[in-house]
Design an enzyme around this catalytic site. Structure first.
Site, short mmCIF file in Angstrom:
data_model
loop_
_atom_site.label_atom_id
_atom_site.label_comp_id
_atom_site.label_asym_id
_atom_site.label_seq_id
_atom_site.Cartn_x
_atom_site.Cartn_y
_atom_site.Cartn_z
N GLU A 179 -12.10 8.22 -8.98
CA GLU A 179 -12.26 8.07 -7.53
C GLU A 179 -12.04 9.41 -6.83
O GLU A 179 -11.22 9.55 -5.93
CB GLU A 179 -11.32 6.98 -7.00
CG GLU A 179 -11.61 5.63 -7.66
CD GLU A 179 -10.84 4.45 -7.11
OE1 GLU A 179 -9.71 4.64 -6.66
OE2 GLU A 179 -11.39 3.33 -7.14
N ASP A 212 -10.93 -4.03 -11.69
CA ASP A 212 -9.90 -3.48 -10.82
C ASP A 212 -9.07 -4.60 -10.20
O ASP A 212 -9.23 -4.88 -9.02
CB ASP A 212 -10.57 -2.65 -9.72
CG ASP A 212 -9.55 -1.91 -8.86
OD1 ASP A 212 -8.37 -1.90 -9.22
OD2 ASP A 212 -9.95 -1.34 -7.82
N GLU A 263 -3.48 -6.49 -3.52
CA GLU A 263 -4.64 -5.86 -2.90
C GLU A 263 -5.83 -6.81 -2.78
O GLU A 263 -6.42 -6.94 -1.72
CB GLU A 263 -5.04 -4.61 -3.70
CG GLU A 263 -6.31 -3.97 -3.19
CD GLU A 263 -6.70 -2.71 -3.93
OE1 GLU A 263 -5.97 -2.30 -4.85
OE2 GLU A 263 -7.75 -2.12 -3.57
C1 GCV Z 1 -4.51 4.27 -5.79
C2 GCV Z 1 -8.35 0.72 -6.36
C3 GCV Z 1 -7.66 0.81 -5.02
C4 GCV Z 1 -7.23 2.23 -4.71
C5 GCV Z 1 -6.34 2.72 -5.86
C6 GCV Z 1 -7.15 2.65 -7.15
C7 GCV Z 1 -6.35 3.07 -8.36
O1 GCV Z 1 -9.59 1.33 -6.31
O2 GCV Z 1 -8.50 0.30 -4.02
O3 GCV Z 1 -6.53 2.21 -3.51
O4 GCV Z 1 -5.89 4.03 -5.64
O5 GCV Z 1 -7.56 1.32 -7.36
O6 GCV Z 1 -5.88 2.18 -9.08
O7 GCV Z 1 -6.22 4.25 -8.60
#
Ligand code: GCV
Length: 606
Positions: A233, A312, A340
């Site tokens: 990311e 995820d 989340e």
């Molecule tokens: C910390 C998902 C979440 C992100 C998170 C990422 C990860 O994409 O939306 O906020 O980032 O996972 O686990 O690194």
């Protein structure tokens, strides 16, 4: 909400003295306050293990072991439970919590207030609250706390630079509870110090980490290690330099090795710039593709941390095939306590039944460590929803012994948290929590489809929000069918599994209903095992999920909860019902509009 509340710790009577420095001292202080005259036998090489004599008069264990033994003795007495007999040893030596706290005080994906550790670009915490947190963690056997977000944003870099004296102070507090700190680092950190590259094979880079790590360990000699999110990311990583992740991880691990530290390297690596038109790239395949071939190439003190599912932290995913493919590598499974995608600590969602399912498919010995993204924050009750604490509590117990049953962990939490509740009400609460994930699953994305959640915020429905986007998260619904074919004839994802699981997932008939749309593209008139069509099952689940959410409220209203918990739980319950209704009506409308199929029971489809 600044008042002190102690979650499942009502069995501890008062605050601890401030001057405790070792877990054994803490054990003595806790026992004394509880009026328990147990003798502690310290056996240094028992480490974290412990045993308690039958009559509870002696606790034998290593320095941290006696503390764990003391807590379990106190809990057992409070809950009227028998203590386990014989020496108790944790299944995993590393039982970690990963906080996604930013230095500015914000918590990424945090649903219980701001950071417990930081505010305004600096450390900012209440030491008494830290001791309370140490108690909470130690009482369930959690022994590593990574305090900052894996997305390391300025000025969090400074944690291993000029903030070391303050890091050391915080480590002192947690040391008395057998909890070691860990920090997330930025893979490209040397670039901030005039080194023109972060190439792991460049001598200057390796040397910078060696020198910096020496300073870190001079300040915090028992730091557990570093946690790294690289090439994920948009975070920097070894791919920029044409290197693989064994090369990247080993370079950092070698800086930590002389100090006994571990390098925890996350495997959450995938293409987040995918063109939605590209049907060949299949995001769940990514981690396996990046890591499985590297099995055996990681240094001993590297731990690869793999999310429990290949996507995820969705409500329903199969176990990640990467966890099954690397027998020569030290692996940690990563769960997410922060809700989340599972209701933001507004909707009730107790996770232990989900962990059990993952473990049933994976086997506890596939991994050697365990991590969970924190659900903690500055709210008075630490976890936002008073019931969200059950996930932290149960996680600790599960990390110690993954053979613990969800029923037992949840029942023990209820007993300790609400000691005055009558047995029948407690049983009702246990039932409500045990069923909460199933309810949430019914009203959200159907049958393992994933990603129908509102974009960005990840609360509430957004069936198409991730459909024409770059994140690799597609359901490809049209008027005839929905889902992605991940069999050998499709993307081939199923081939990443060992034979037994492959056989289970390979055909729509062999695949369990709850994962059918993860693995298969099915027509709406596909007939499920129970004789219903796929579209009818989608409608039924959603209507049922919404009805069950409403029924949860009725149950809650009749529970004799302490007044504040009751108020908080009911206020959130109203939001959950609203959420369930939106999910139900929007998902059903979405599929109705595509398929044109009416509901067999004539319920309203908008
Ligand atoms: C910390 C998902 C979440 C992100 C998170 C990422 C990860 O994409 O939306 O906020 O980032 O996972 O686990 O690194």
């Amino acid at each position: 909400m600044n008042e002190k509340r102690h979650l499942w710790l009502p069995f501890l009577k008062s605050d601890l003295p401030e001057n405790l420095t070792t877990p054994a001292q803490t054990a003595r202080a806790e026992l004394e306050q509880a009026g328990i005259a147990a003798k502690l036998n310290l056996v240094t090489d028992m480490g974290e293990s412990w045993s308690v004599s039958k009559d509870g008069s002696e606790i034998t264990g290593g320095e941290t072991g006696v503390l764990y033994g003391a807590y379990r003795l106190m809990m057992a007495r409070a809950a009227g439970e028998a203590l386990p007999t014989g020496v108790q040893t944790p299944r995993y030596p590393l039982r970690m919590i990963n906080c996604w706290d930013n230095a500015d005080g914000d918590v990424e994906r945090g649903y219980s207030g701001r950071s417990l550790f930081f505010e305004g670009g600096k450390f900012d915490y209440d030491p008494a609250r830290m001791r309370q947190l140490g108690r909470l963690l130690a009482s369930v056997g959690i022994n590593v706390l990574c305090i900052n977000n894996v997305n390391v944003r300025d000025p969090a870099h400074r944690l291993i630079e000029d903030w070391l004296p303050e890091l050391a102070k915080l480590a002192d507090i947690f040391r008395a509870f057998g909890v070691r700190l860990m920090v997330s680092i930025d893979y490209a950190q040397p670039i901030r110090h005039g080194i023109p590259t972060a190439d792991p094979l460049d001598e200057r880079v390796a040397q910078w980490w060696i020198e910096q790590t020496k300073k870190v360990y001079a300040a915090v000699p028992d730091l557990a290690g570093y946690l790294v999110k690289a090439d994920s990311e948009s975070r920097p990583g070894p791919f920029t330099y044409g290197r693989n992740h064994a090369e990247g991880a080993n370079m950092l691990a070698r800086a930590l090795a002389p100090h006994g530290g571990v390098l925890v390297w996350r495997c959450f690596v995938y293409n987040c710039q995918q063109d939605w038109r590209d049907a060949k790239t299949d995001r769940p395949m990514a981690a396996y593709q990046h890591y499985a071939y590297l099995d055996g190439q990681f240094d001993k003190n590297v731990i690869l941390q793999v999310k429990n599912g290949p996507y995820d932290f969705q409500v329903r995913e199969p176990v990640s095939p990467t966890l099954l493919a690397m027998p020569k590598t030290t692996l940690a499974i990563e769960f997410q306590l922060a809700q989340e995608y599972t209701g933001h600590q507004i909707d009730i969602y107790a996770m232990p039944p989900m962990w059990r399912e993952v473990y049933a498919d994976m086997g506890a010995d596939r991994v050697q460590a365990i991590a969970a993204v924190s659900n903690l924050g500055r709210d008075g009750n630490y976890t936002g929803h008073p019931f969200a604490a059950v996930n932290l509590f149960a996680y600790g117990l599960f990390a110690w012994n993954p053979d613990e049953t969800p029923e037992h962990m949840i029942a023990l939490w209820c007993r300790l948290t609400y000691p005055d509740m009558d047995a029948a009400s407690r049983e009702t609460l246990v039932g409500l929590l045990m069923n909460s994930r199933a309810v949430y699953e019914k009203y959200t994305a159907p049958l393992g489809l994933c990603w129908m959640v509102a974009r960005g915020v990840h609360y509430g429905p957004g069936p198409d929000d991730y459909e024409y986007d770059r994140w690799g998260t597609y359901h490809r619904a049209d008027r005839d069918a929905v889902g992605i074919d991940r069999t050998a004839n499709g993307t081939g994802y199923v081939l990443q599994y060992p034979p037994e699981l492959r056989a289970r997932y390979e055909t729509p008939e062999s695949c369990p209903d709850e994962l059918k749309l993860f693995f298969h593209r099915l027509r709406y008139d596909y007939v499920m095992a129970d004789g219903r069509t796929l579209i009818q099952r989608i409608y039924d689940d959603h209507f049922e999920g919404y009805e069950q959410a409403k029924a949860m409220k009725a149950t809650l209203e009749n529970l004799p909860l302490p007044s504040r918990d009751r108020e908080e739980a009911l206020e959130r319950m109203d939001r959950q019902i609203k959420n369930a209704r939106e999910w139900c009506d929007i998902v059903n409308a979405f599929f109705h509009r595509f398929s044109g199929a009416e509901d067999a029971h004539g319920r309203t489809l908008y």
